[in-house]
Design an enzyme around this catalytic site. Structure first.
Site, short mmCIF file in Angstrom:
data_model
loop_
_atom_site.label_atom_id
_atom_site.label_comp_id
_atom_site.label_asym_id
_atom_site.label_seq_id
_atom_site.Cartn_x
_atom_site.Cartn_y
_atom_site.Cartn_z
N TYR A 122 1.12 -0.63 -0.50
CA TYR A 122 0.55 -0.27 0.38
C TYR A 122 1.05 1.43 0.34
O TYR A 122 1.45 1.44 0.75
CB TYR A 122 -1.45 -0.08 1.03
CG TYR A 122 -1.75 0.76 1.79
CD1 TYR A 122 -3.25 1.72 1.11
CD2 TYR A 122 -1.39 2.52 2.94
CE1 TYR A 122 -3.89 2.48 1.51
CE2 TYR A 122 -2.41 3.12 2.65
CZ TYR A 122 -3.68 3.37 2.52
OH TYR A 122 -4.29 4.11 2.87
N SER A 131 2.21 12.37 7.39
CA SER A 131 0.22 12.81 8.24
C SER A 131 -0.33 13.43 7.58
O SER A 131 -1.79 13.33 6.84
CB SER A 131 0.37 13.46 9.40
OG SER A 131 1.52 13.13 10.15
N ILE A 156 7.76 2.40 2.58
CA ILE A 156 6.52 1.50 2.12
C ILE A 156 6.55 -1.03 2.61
O ILE A 156 7.67 -1.50 2.85
CB ILE A 156 6.06 0.93 0.56
CG1 ILE A 156 6.20 2.54 -0.05
CG2 ILE A 156 5.59 -0.10 -0.58
CD1 ILE A 156 4.68 3.85 0.36
N GLN A 277 1.46 -8.15 46.29
CA GLN A 277 0.35 -7.60 46.01
C GLN A 277 0.13 -6.73 45.16
O GLN A 277 -0.50 -6.26 43.72
CB GLN A 277 -0.25 -7.38 47.30
CG GLN A 277 -1.48 -7.09 47.15
CD GLN A 277 -3.12 -6.33 48.36
OE1 GLN A 277 -2.75 -5.66 48.29
NE2 GLN A 277 -3.92 -7.18 49.10
N GLU A 362 -0.06 4.39 9.61
CA GLU A 362 -1.67 3.99 9.61
C GLU A 362 -2.22 5.35 9.96
O GLU A 362 -3.85 5.51 10.48
CB GLU A 362 -1.86 2.78 9.76
CG GLU A 362 -1.68 1.50 9.29
CD GLU A 362 -2.04 0.17 8.82
OE1 GLU A 362 -3.69 0.21 7.92
OE2 GLU A 362 -2.31 -0.31 7.94
N ASN A 365 -1.06 8.28 16.87
CA ASN A 365 -1.93 8.50 17.21
C ASN A 365 -2.79 9.90 17.33
O ASN A 365 -3.77 9.97 17.98
CB ASN A 365 -2.26 7.81 18.99
CG ASN A 365 -1.83 6.46 18.32
OD1 ASN A 365 -1.89 5.48 17.33
ND2 ASN A 365 -1.72 5.94 19.18
N GLU A 366 -1.41 11.22 17.22
CA GLU A 366 -1.92 12.29 17.15
C GLU A 366 -3.11 12.09 16.36
O GLU A 366 -4.49 12.61 16.79
CB GLU A 366 -1.15 13.21 17.32
CG GLU A 366 -0.13 13.25 18.23
CD GLU A 366 0.97 12.27 18.20
OE1 GLU A 366 1.53 11.52 16.96
OE2 GLU A 366 0.88 11.58 19.55
C1 LIG Z 1 7.62 0.71 9.91
C2 LIG Z 1 6.80 1.50 8.87
C3 LIG Z 1 5.85 1.01 7.91
C4 LIG Z 1 5.17 1.96 7.40
N1 LIG Z 1 4.52 1.50 5.98
C5 LIG Z 1 3.54 2.77 5.29
C6 LIG Z 1 3.36 1.20 3.63
O1 LIG Z 1 3.07 0.32 3.55
N2 LIG Z 1 2.42 2.18 3.56
C7 LIG Z 1 2.54 3.63 3.80
O2 LIG Z 1 2.22 4.64 2.48
N3 LIG Z 1 2.86 4.20 4.97
C8 LIG Z 1 3.97 3.55 5.38
N4 LIG Z 1 4.35 3.68 6.51
C9 LIG Z 1 4.44 5.37 6.72
C10 LIG Z 1 2.99 6.14 8.54
O3 LIG Z 1 2.26 5.82 8.23
C11 LIG Z 1 4.42 7.22 8.74
O4 LIG Z 1 5.27 7.57 9.45
C12 LIG Z 1 2.94 7.87 9.41
O5 LIG Z 1 1.28 8.11 8.86
C13 LIG Z 1 3.58 8.78 9.60
O6 LIG Z 1 4.12 9.92 9.16
P1 LIG Z 1 5.73 10.39 9.20
O7 LIG Z 1 6.68 9.59 9.86
O8 LIG Z 1 5.74 11.58 7.55
O9 LIG Z 1 5.28 11.58 10.45
P2 LIG Z 1 4.82 13.37 10.59
O10 LIG Z 1 3.39 13.30 9.88
O11 LIG Z 1 6.00 14.02 9.59
O12 LIG Z 1 4.31 13.30 12.27
C14 LIG Z 1 5.94 14.07 12.78
C15 LIG Z 1 5.22 14.10 14.28
O13 LIG Z 1 4.04 14.95 14.26
C16 LIG Z 1 2.63 14.93 14.41
N5 LIG Z 1 1.34 15.75 13.45
C17 LIG Z 1 1.86 15.71 12.22
N6 LIG Z 1 1.05 16.20 12.13
C18 LIG Z 1 0.16 16.29 13.07
C19 LIG Z 1 -0.94 17.45 13.71
N7 LIG Z 1 -1.67 18.08 12.96
N8 LIG Z 1 -1.71 17.67 15.13
C20 LIG Z 1 -0.75 17.08 16.29
N9 LIG Z 1 0.38 16.16 16.35
C21 LIG Z 1 0.90 16.44 14.36
C22 LIG Z 1 2.09 13.25 14.25
O14 LIG Z 1 1.48 12.44 14.85
C23 LIG Z 1 4.11 12.53 15.07
O15 LIG Z 1 4.40 12.39 16.11
C24 LIG Z 1 5.46 3.48 7.76
C25 LIG Z 1 5.39 3.19 8.51
C26 LIG Z 1 6.41 3.18 9.06
C27 LIG Z 1 7.33 3.61 10.47
#
Ligand SMILES: Cc1cc2nc3c(=O)[nH]c(=O)nc-3n(C[C@H](O)[C@H](O)[C@H](O)COP(=O)(O)OP(=O)(O)OC[C@H]3O[C@@H](n4cnc5c(N)ncnc54)[C@H](O)[C@@H]3O)c2cc1C
Length: 385
Positions: A122, A131, A156, A277, A362, A365-366
């Site tokens: 995916y 995000s 990916i 306990q 996916e 959690n934020e």
């Molecule tokens: C092992 C692994 C496998 C993965 N597999 C896939 C896959 O198969 N396909 C795919 O498409 N993606 C995949 N991902 C990507 C994953 O979905 C993203 O890493 C994730 O969505 C976060 O994006 P980012 O890493 O760019 O973090 P960022 O978006 O840069 O976020 C950085 C921090 O800021 C916070 N943040 C960002 N925006 C906001 C907001 N508006 N309000 C509050 N907090 C915020 C985030 O929660 C995070 O804590 C994978 C990631 C990993 C680590």
């Protein structure tokens, strides 16, 4: 309201538990240590229908509900978190292709995907679009009967080991409405893969960057219509979030069982540590939160199965809560093992490393909190609670 599993659900759980105990658990530590992707085992899981649990029967899938599927994934994740998580991603993509693919595409791919003979990835995230996935830049330009795709996807799962990629591409305007979902064979000309990322956990599956350099695919590889891609991506993720949430629950259940047994065997101060306990209370809290997490995941799955208009908010709640609880329970189980929990000889440290990423991918959690809060504050939203 009946909270008991039906006879069918018990049979699914028993079948999955047997597969988990025979085919996953004995090898999970080795796969983690050797960074080995057990594709053959996933394909054997396919023989039992585990590669297409909620894909339509008409396309060769099992046609199960999300709730039934979650019961199966929970059992599997007790054996190997990383392999089950990859299986859930394959299930999500298989569902997308078999549900929204053109007839040509389904003829070509449905059988091999639903049986697990071919696996799928995916592709949504990019280096600059995590995000904020709707800001993605990978482009697909229509030329006659083909799309020409250029761009780079990041993180990916399965990349380099799967045969099919569902790629979210920009075919129109900025924002979510300009995004389309296009199927790309993983070995198409112009598709290249980066090195396998060196990760904290999920070591039994590769994660790679994928670059698309003028990759040509027929227009029949489009899922649905142009501009529907982001909607499909998010629909896929509603189910994907339930799946990843239940992988945390299953792993945490395995950790809890280990800790319960260990506390009765380990002696300190002349008696089993289970007699203290403070530790009994810890165990009680772990079990209580785990039961709550499992029930919330099942409720979200039920909402998705019913087509509840607030299902997405429930899936976000379940993902946020169950992945946080899952991590806390695994970490607490490690603590209950003392120094031994920190050794690779025991599975606790692997559980902790594997479930940690469920709080990030996916949708972090934020972002789950953002989805839930947006619905609560939207006047047009239905009754959430
Ligand atoms: C092992 C692994 C496998 C993965 N597999 C896939 C896959 O198969 N396909 C795919 O498409 N993606 C995949 N991902 C990507 C994953 O979905 C993203 O890493 C994730 O969505 C976060 O994006 P980012 O890493 O760019 O973090 P960022 O978006 O840069 O976020 C950085 C921090 O800021 C916070 N943040 C960002 N925006 C906001 C907001 N508006 N309000 C509050 N907090 C915020 C985030 O929660 C995070 O804590 C994978 C990631 C990993 C680590």
């Amino acid at each position: 309201m009946d909270f008991n599993l039906s006879d069918d659900q018990r049979q699914f759980a028993d079948l999955a538990q047997k597969f988990s105990q025979d085919e996953l658990a004995p090898f999970a530590a080795q796969w983690d240590r050797e960074h080995h992707f057990p594709k053959d085992v996933i394909q054997r899981a396919g023989e039992l229908g585990f590669c297409s649990l909620y894909s339509p029967l008409s396309e060769g899938g099992m046609g199960l509900s999300r709730l039934d599927s979650s019961i199966i994934f929970e059992q599997l994740s007790m054996g190997c978190t990383s392999t089950t998580a990859m299986l859930t991603i394959h299930n999500m993509v298989t569902w997308m292709v078999t549900s929204f693919g053109t007839e040509t595409l389904r003829k070509e791919w449905s059988e091999s995907l639903t049986t697990g003979q071919k696996l799928a990835s995916y592709c949504l995230t990019e280096a600059g679009a995590g995000s904020d996935a709707a800001s993605l830049k990978t482009k697909a330009v229509r030329e006659g009967d083909e799309y020409v795709i250029s761009g780079t996807k990041m993180f990916i799962s399965g990349a380099g080991a799967t045969e099919l990629l569902v790629v979210m591409c920009r075919t129109g305007q900025d924002g979510p409405k300009g995004i389309s979902a296009i199927v790309v064979p993983a070995d198409a000309k112009g598709v290249t893969y980066g090195k396998a990322e060196d990760k904290m956990g999920w070591n039994a599956q590769p994660t790679r960057e994928i670059t698309f350099n003028q990759v040509r695919v027929p227009v029949t590889n489009l899922l649905g219509e142009e501009g529907q891609g982001f909607t499909f991506a998010m629909k896929g993720l509603d189910g994907g979030r339930i799946n990843i949430a239940i992988c945390s629950v299953g792993t945490a259940q395995a950790a809890l069982e280990r800790a319960t047994q260990y506390m009765q065997e380990r002696q300190q101060f002349g008696k089993p540590i289970a007699t203290f306990q403070a530790l009994q209370f810890k165990l009680a809290d772990m079990a209580t939160e785990l039961v709550a997490a499992r029930q919330l995941v099942r409720l979200a799955a039920f909402k998705l199965d019913c087509g509840d208009p607030e299902a997405s908010a429930y899936c976000a709640m379940a993902k946020r809560f169950a992945t946080d609880v899952g991590f806390q329970v695994c970490d607490a189980a490690l603590q209950l093992h003392g120094g031994y929990g920190y050794l690779r000889e025991y599975p606790l440290e692997r559980y902790v490393r594997d479930v940690r990423v469920h709080q990030i991918l996916e949708g972090t959690n934020e972002i789950m909190r953002l989805i839930i809060a947006r619905r609560l504050l939207d006047e047009s939203a239905g009754q959430i609670l």
